[in-house]
Design an enzyme around this catalytic site. Structure first.
Site: not given
Length: 872
Positions: A454, A458-460, A467, A523, A732, A753
């Site tokens: 995505d 960042r911490d993802e 997506d 999703w 995003e 994003h």
């Protein structure tokens, strides 16, 4: 004459793959040029020793071969696939692709290091001196890791591959790679095999909870080297307790946080020094090898090097380098150009954007550090770039432990992603629209780092299913992504829950922590939509057959989850994520049950078609009945007095896209959607779920002018708003940077994003005009129908390199006088549709529809047309 040429030759959709079965070899004849006609062709498969396994004549109109009955792939060999095309003039054009057959790793063992003073944060080193008895014909090294590894012979890295073995559902699959080491052993029969091993996704921190050891708590390496000799015998070097191991100079390595390396560490120069006398023996681990699977797509690589655009000091005193582009990768530092002999600690921080005061913005990284620290660095180190992490950034902030004159030429950004061949292009007379398209492409490059993430900063950085499915059509127009998506879909099937539900991210690291967050509408539907889209783009039923059980289980889950099989899943949903039609919620105003019903109907209808294609007649009949039942349920539940009871833009869009409506209902809902957009000052307020289909539904139902107005809108919320704010990737949030220069809140504000970049699908299909009929797959039956008049553009051009060859369209509109060029590949048919055309104005013969004001001109394979006409 015989010529070596590039035919885009691929084996199982890959370049230099490792195979356990040979499924297809493909090539593209239009690489030869439009003026060369192919009269005949041959395909040969042979081993590295020259032994021929296959030689077959291929028809001149064929660009793929799938019949490999009788071809025995002997394990642990290197093979060559060669296609030779003979033209009508007698010239021959030839291309060869190398591939490897797989291995079971024999007696190889998983190894870890007995030394770990960095408490799991650092790297491990492994080494083995390998001496062969004679000069080999071929040497192949198979390797993999629980973690991330790099393989060297002596000081030289054997491949440009990065982040190997990649990220998969490690409980089910760990990929392995094959490397040709023959050139090294041709120089000398004794070579030092060296390995660096980092944490990676296997046991490094994952998710916003920064959980470690998600898949295991010991990083490990496995290798199996096979040498073949002219007399037919082989020699094997497998990982075992005779290998040596110790800790390395990289003291910290995390995907989210970056790396720290100490150049004063005892092993800092281990590649240059062959003395291993102080290294202990490696520790053998009893870990399963059954999960080892050949690499399923291309490994990540550096695909571009970007030089700094500017360097300056920010108001808070930071020395900041601007690369001019938000990108994903790493920075290579020329320490010789920066430092002398005095040891210096250099700290590199990464940022996507600059705040309103002109300082680097780190808030949207959340807990991710995105920092590379070079300890005790000196000029003699030379250049350095991190090994086991990647960053999302445009700006680099440089600090040093002592006063330092920073020169921007000492820094280069290396762009890293899965190296898929580029297949699409777009250009127009509108600079903002061109920048939007480039932002879409850069967003894809930044997020296709082995899995479709995505966001990359960042911490993802997770493979969100929602997506992925909204963007897949755009992604496939942009790049040849078959192998990339097929790998990810294999993991989706592996991680599918026992009842058929689908996790929100693949590989699944979220339901382990939040068990309820699975199977959201849009999703979970990636389980069906993504394989179907791959089939539509490539015309290959293999992906449908392979994913069929997974798709069936998803439909069964949705049918069984609620009180009726027609309503869809009543459980957890993300809603119309980031829609703007309700205050105080990220989920949008469209009710979750409505979304679930629409997507259930959409995927059930796709499954009816898929079952028919695969010959599952009983299943097809069952899905047909399910679709009819959902339509009845939808009419009873969500339609009253001829219109939807749900008054959101997204609700109208999904009904038009996914539900079986009467002509009257369809006309009324489309008109209402158009009015909603116009009455919202010609702005959208849709989120992740409604936005991808918004322009398509407006265009298909007679409101192309509104669709174009939305695309051209520059004020918030719109695609071009971010472009006017200097974006170089897709954001995003529609207002990641607000009009006053402040930011949307830190917790969720990625500036790379790609989801809203799904508008690229519409740009290809309606501005360039490249599409195919509903019944077509693999672009066998084309529809080229650009919006010339309604687009308000004076010029648009673009192309799509399909599996059959290049499809291109370029047109200009000079005050109503249109000039157009169209190219279609061999072995295709289709129609060129000229919209809003004046009768009698077309320079080519075609059928004119007075009611629609359109000319239809038949297309046949290999054509390159030029024409003119006038628009009304």
């Amino acid at each position: 004459m015989r010529y070596k040429t590039n035919l885009n030759l691929l084996v199982n959709y890959q370049a230099q793959p490792v195979l356990t079965s040979l499924q297809r070899v493909s090539w593209q004849t239009d690489q030869l040029g439009a003026n060369l006609d192919v009269a005949s062709g041959t395909l040969t498969i042979q081993q590295e020793d020259g032994r021929q396994l296959l030689s077959v004549a291929v028809p001149p109109t064929t660009n793929v071969w799938r019949d490999f009955d009788g071809v025995q792939l002997v394990p642990e060999h290197r093979l060559l696939a060669t296609v030779t095309l003979t033209t009508t003039t007698g010239d021959q054009y030839e291309d060869t692709a190398t591939f490897f057959t797989g291995t079971d790793f024999g007696q190889a063992a998983w190894l870890t290091s007995p030394v770990d003073t960095a408490a799991g944060e650092g790297e491990f080193l492994f080494s083995k001196a390998l001496t062969l008895t004679a000069a080999p014909v071929a040497v192949t090294m198979y390797a993999s890791a629980r973690g991330l590894y790099e393989l060297y012979v002596g000081e030289q890295k054997v491949s440009a591959d990065l982040l190997t073995p990649g990220w998969t559902s490690y409980d089910h699959t760990i990929q392995y790679q094959a490397y040709d080491l023959t050139p090294f052993f041709a120089q000398a029969t004794t070579q030092q095999l060296n390995v660096r091993l980092g944490n990676g996704w296997y046991l490094g921190m994952l998710t916003w909870d920064r959980v470690k050891n998600m898949f295991g708590d010991q990083k490990a390496f496995i290798g199996y080297c096979v040498a073949r000799f002219a007399d037919g015998h082989t020699e094997v070097c497998a990982t075992d307790s005779t290998w040596q191991s110790t800790e390395g100079p990289i003291r910290l390595n995390e995907i989210y946080d970056g790396e720290t390396i100490d150049f004063a560490h005892a092993q800092a120069a281990f590649l240059e020094v062959t003395d291993r006398s102080t290294w202990p023996q490696a520790q053998v681990l009893d870990l399963a090898k059954r999960v080892l699977t050949p690499q399923q797509d291309q490994a990540c690589r550096v695909t571009q090097v970007v030089a700094p655009m500017a360097m300056y000091q920010t108001p808070n005193g930071d020395v900041t380098i601007d690369f001019g582009q938000n990108l994903v990768g790493r920075v290579r530092v020329d320490l010789a150009a920066l430092l002398g002999d005095a040891p210096t600690t250099l700290t590199l921080r990464h940022s996507e954007v600059i705040d309103a005061q002109g300082n680097p913005y780190f808030g949207n990284l959340r807990e991710a550090k995105e920092t590379v620290t070079l300890q005790n660095a000196t000029a003699k180190v030379g250049s350095y770039a991190e090994h086991f992490s990647f960053q999302g950034f445009r700006y680099l902030i440089v600090t040093a432990s002592r006063p330092l004159r920073v020169v921007k030429t000492a820094f280069q950004a290396e762009v890293i992603h899965t190296p898929m061949p580029r297949t699409g292009a777009f250009a127009s007379d509108d600079a903002l629209l061109n920048r939007l398209y480039e932002n879409i492409v850069w967003g894809q490059r930044g997020n296709f780092v082995d899995v479709p993430t995505d966001c990359p900063q960042r911490d993802e950085r997770l493979g969100w299913t929602g997506d992925t499915q909204v963007f897949i059509s755009t992604g496939l127009y942009n790049f040849d992504g078959y192998a990339f998506y097929a790998k990810w879909l294999r993991d989706l099937a592996s991680d599918q829950l026992p009842h058929g539900g689908v996790p929100a991210v693949i590989p699944d690291v979220v339901t382990r922590l939040q068990p309820q967050t699975h199977s959201s509408a849009a999703w979970g539907d990636a389980a069906v939509i993504c394989p179907w889209t791959l089939y539509k783009f490539y015309g290959d039923e293999t992906i449908l057959a392979r994913q069929y059980d997974s798709m069936k289980r998803w439909i069964e889950f949705n049918s069984n989850a609620g009180p009726t099989p027609y309503a869809g899943n009543p459980g957890f949903h993300y809603g119309d994520w980031l829609a703007l039609d309700i205050e105080g919620s990220s989920e949008g105003a469209t009710p979750h049950p409505y979304l679930a019903c629409c997507f259930h109907r959409y995927t059930a209808a796709l499954m009816q078609r898929i079952a028919t294609i695969l010959g599952h007649a009983d299943d097809a009949a069952s899905y047909q009945a399910l679709v009819a039942g959902i339509d009845d349920y939808f009419n009873q539940t969500y339609i009253k007095d001829g219109e939807l009871t749900i008054a959101t833009q997204t609700a109208q869009v999904l009904a038009l896209k996914m539900i079986g409506l009467t002509a009257t209902q369809r006309q009324a809902i489309a008109a209402r959607l158009n009015s909603m957009v116009i009455n919202n000052n010609t702005h959208l307020n849709t989120g992740f779920v409604g936005t991808p289909y918004l322009l398509e539904m407006l265009t298909q139902h007679g409101y192309a002018k509104t669709a174009v107005a939305l695309l051209n809108q520059k004020s918030f919320p719109s695609w071009l708003y971010s472009v006017t704010k200097g974006a170089t990737t897709i954001w995003e949030h529609w207002d990641g940077i607000k009009l006053d220069g402040t930011f949307w809140y830190d917790a969720m504000n990625s500036f790379n994003h790609y989801a809203f970049g799904a508008v690229g699908n519409w740009m290809y299909r309606y501005l360039i005009g490249i599409d195919q009929t509903e019944a077509s797959a693999g672009f066998s039956n084309l529809v080229i129908a650009p919006l010339v008049r309604d687009s308000k553009r004076r010029y648009v051009s673009g192309n799509y390199q399909s599996v059959r060859g290049n499809i291109a369209c370029a047109w200009s509109n000079n005050d109503g006088q249109v000039a157009m060029r169209v190219q279609v590949p061999a072995n295709t048919t289709g129609q060129l549709i000229l919209r809003d055309a004046r009768f009698g104005s077309c320079s080519l013969e075609g059928t004119y529809d007075a009611a629609q004001a359109t000319y239809t001109i038949p297309l046949s394979g290999g054509q390159a047309l030029q024409l003119t006409y006038q628009v009304l």
